[in-house]
Design a protein around this motif. Structure first.
Motif, PDB file in Angstrom:
ATOM      1  N   HIS A   1       0.850  -1.209   0.000  1.00 19.91           N
ATOM      2  CA  HIS A   1       0.000   0.000   0.000  1.00 19.91           C
ATOM      3  C   HIS A   1       0.878   1.248   0.000  1.00 19.91           C
ATOM      4  O   HIS A   1       1.327   1.701   1.050  1.00 19.91           O
ATOM      5  CB  HIS A   1      -0.941   0.003   1.213  1.00 19.91           C
ATOM      6  CG  HIS A   1      -1.960   1.100   1.158  1.00 19.91           C
ATOM      7  ND1 HIS A   1      -3.279   0.924   1.504  1.00 19.91           N
ATOM      8  CD2 HIS A   1      -1.866   2.403   0.781  1.00 19.91           C
ATOM      9  CE1 HIS A   1      -3.941   2.066   1.349  1.00 19.91           C
ATOM     10  NE2 HIS A   1      -3.097   2.983   0.921  1.00 19.91           N
TER      11      HIS A   1
ATOM     12  N   HIS B   1       1.918   5.037  -2.534  1.00 21.01           N
ATOM     13  CA  HIS B   1       1.527   5.981  -3.590  1.00 21.01           C
ATOM     14  C   HIS B   1       2.805   6.529  -4.200  1.00 21.01           C
ATOM     15  O   HIS B   1       3.876   6.442  -3.602  1.00 21.01           O
ATOM     16  CB  HIS B   1       0.703   7.132  -3.002  1.00 21.01           C
ATOM     17  CG  HIS B   1      -0.541   6.654  -2.312  1.00 21.01           C
ATOM     18  ND1 HIS B   1      -1.737   6.450  -2.969  1.00 21.01           N
ATOM     19  CD2 HIS B   1      -0.769   6.294  -1.016  1.00 21.01           C
ATOM     20  CE1 HIS B   1      -2.642   6.000  -2.102  1.00 21.01           C
ATOM     21  NE2 HIS B   1      -2.085   5.892  -0.918  1.00 21.01           N
TER      22      HIS B   1
ATOM     23  N   LYS C   1      -9.748  -0.637  -5.351  1.00 17.57           N
ATOM     24  CA  LYS C   1      -9.676   0.084  -4.077  1.00 17.57           C
ATOM     25  C   LYS C   1     -10.972   0.820  -3.803  1.00 17.57           C
ATOM     26  O   LYS C   1     -11.562   1.427  -4.700  1.00 17.57           O
ATOM     27  CB  LYS C   1      -8.533   1.096  -4.182  1.00 17.57           C
ATOM     28  CG  LYS C   1      -8.563   2.269  -3.191  1.00 17.57           C
ATOM     29  CD  LYS C   1      -7.493   2.125  -2.139  1.00 17.57           C
ATOM     30  CE  LYS C   1      -7.340   3.324  -1.246  1.00 17.57           C
ATOM     31  NZ  LYS C   1      -6.285   4.219  -1.623  1.00 17.57           N
TER      32      LYS C   1
ATOM     33  N   HIS D   1      -4.921  -0.313   6.573  1.00 15.58           N
ATOM     34  CA  HIS D   1      -4.736   0.519   7.763  1.00 15.58           C
ATOM     35  C   HIS D   1      -5.066  -0.205   9.068  1.00 15.58           C
ATOM     36  O   HIS D   1      -5.374   0.412  10.079  1.00 15.58           O
ATOM     37  CB  HIS D   1      -5.528   1.833   7.641  1.00 15.58           C
ATOM     38  CG  HIS D   1      -5.258   2.544   6.348  1.00 15.58           C
ATOM     39  ND1 HIS D   1      -4.050   2.446   5.694  1.00 15.58           N
ATOM     40  CD2 HIS D   1      -6.030   3.344   5.568  1.00 15.58           C
ATOM     41  CE1 HIS D   1      -4.098   3.159   4.572  1.00 15.58           C
ATOM     42  NE2 HIS D   1      -5.286   3.703   4.461  1.00 15.58           N
TER      43      HIS D   1
ATOM     44  N   ASP E   1       2.189   3.523   3.055  1.00 11.80           N
ATOM     45  CA  ASP E   1       1.167   4.478   2.605  1.00 11.80           C
ATOM     46  C   ASP E   1       1.788   5.874   2.405  1.00 11.80           C
ATOM     47  O   ASP E   1       1.166   6.887   2.699  1.00 11.80           O
ATOM     48  CB  ASP E   1      -0.001   4.538   3.605  1.00 11.80           C
ATOM     49  CG  ASP E   1      -1.248   5.221   3.044  1.00 11.80           C
ATOM     50  OD1 ASP E   1      -1.342   5.372   1.813  1.00 11.80           O
ATOM     51  OD2 ASP E   1      -2.116   5.607   3.852  1.00 11.80           O
TER      52      ASP E   1
HETATM   53 ZN   LIG Z   1      -3.088   5.108   0.780  1.00 11.99          ZN
END
Ligand SMILES: [Zn+2]
Length: 327
Positions: free
Chosen positions: A22, A24, A145, A207, A264
């Motif tokens: 996970h 970006h 997602k 998360h 993340d």
């Molecule tokens: Zn994220």
């Protein structure tokens, strides 16, 4: 041969290597950025992303899953530029990220709406991203997602989640859900996705690492899902030490086969006035934090190298393998 789609085309499943499940590359409100942040378009943005990803490769990691979807600023031409130059594989995603309403265009367009399509138009978009490729780039999404945060299952959140579930059933692409561990929304996501016929073993509950509530995590894992211990470097509500202790305790209870590790994080974001402000405000939120700080701490907490490799290699590979159903 079993292959996985990435921003550089299909790769052999075995070449996934170590995966951060996970992450970006760029995170933005695209309308804001395209109006007010000319620095996004500078060569430095791409160069910096390539450099950061190559450092990750040099540290022994091979693949990231970029979970930037509609609502988070997915800009495939920029990702393609980075993917061309970095040695890291980037698996890209489709879906939508909202805590409340559907993306604006779908407010009027869909089943029972002003323009009544009968079927959910988001499903068509998501399937096309997976089967044909995104916005004429030829890059195919490898992950779905959606999100459910503190507001819970609002009308918009439910519509997106069911569209993601239906797309999974049609394509076999795995699903990641952004959840709020504090509000235990992972359990709601499991219920809705199961109603849509989604195999919960193909679902990453994102998360999960934001809580130290072992009972909640065990309930999610006992339904088969993968737990995303995926915000290492976000240190303001829960410390790295608490995140590490939670992973170690879950391993001790036999859940090493159902956790993955990630940050993340991103290379460039408009969440701060300048990109350097982001890196200054969150100094541990970068691709190397797990390698540099978390893995030594996990080993010190008694987690074996075999279990670490399971969380980084075998578990992500098992989730991504469901892409194969679509080929
Ligand atoms: Zn994220």
């Amino acid at each position: 041969m079993a292959t996985i789609e990435t921003a550089r085309g299909a790769i052999a499943q075995k070449d996934l290597g170590r995966v951060l499940i996970h992450e970006h590359v760029f995170l933005m409100d695209m309308e804001y950025t395209f109006n007010y942040r000319p620095d996004f378009h500078s060569a430095r943005t791409i160069d910096d992303a390539v450099a950061r990803l190559d450092e990750l490769k040099n540290a022994g990691f091979d693949t990231i899953i970029d979970l930037t979807v509609l609502g988070l600023g997915r800009h495939m031409p920029s990702i393609a530029k980075v993917a061309e130059r970095t040695a890291v594989n980037i698996v890209v995603s489709t879906g939508a990220y909202s805590f409340d309403a559907v993306p604006a265009p779908f407010q009027f367009w869909g089943p029972g709406l002003l323009h009544d399509t009968g079927v959910e138009p988001m499903v068509g978009h998501f399937v096309s991203d997976i089967v044909e490729g995104i916005a004429d780039t030829g890059i195919r999404a490898g992950m779905l997602k959606c999100a459910i945060d503190a507001p819970g299952l609002t009308g918009g959140v439910e519509r997106i989640m069911r569209a993601v579930g239906r797309t999974h059933v049609l394509t076999g692409a795995p699903v990641t859900v952004h959840t709020s561990a504090k509000h235990e929304t992972g359990l709601i996501a499991q219920k809705v996705l199961a109603e849509e016929g989604v195999d919960l073993e193909r679902v990453v509950i994102g998360h999960c690492g934001d809580t130290a509530d072992i009972d909640y995590l065990a309930r999610l894992a006992d339904r088969g899902s993968m737990l995303g211990m995926d915000r290492f470097g976000v240190d303001f509500e829960i410390t790295m030490e608490q995140r590490v202790a939670t992973v170690a305790e879950m391993v001790r209870r036999g859940y090493a086969g159902q956790m993955t590790l990630s940050h993340d994080c991103c290379c460039w974001s408009d969440f701060f006035p300048e990109v350097d402000d982001y890196h200054r405000a969150m100094p541990n939120h970068h691709y190397l934090h797990i390698h540099d700080d978390v893995l030594p701490a996990l080993r010190a907490a008694g987690v074996s190298q075999i279990d670490i490799e399971r969380m980084l290699i075998a578990n992500p590979r098992r989730v991504l393998a469901s892409q194969l159903a679509s080929h």
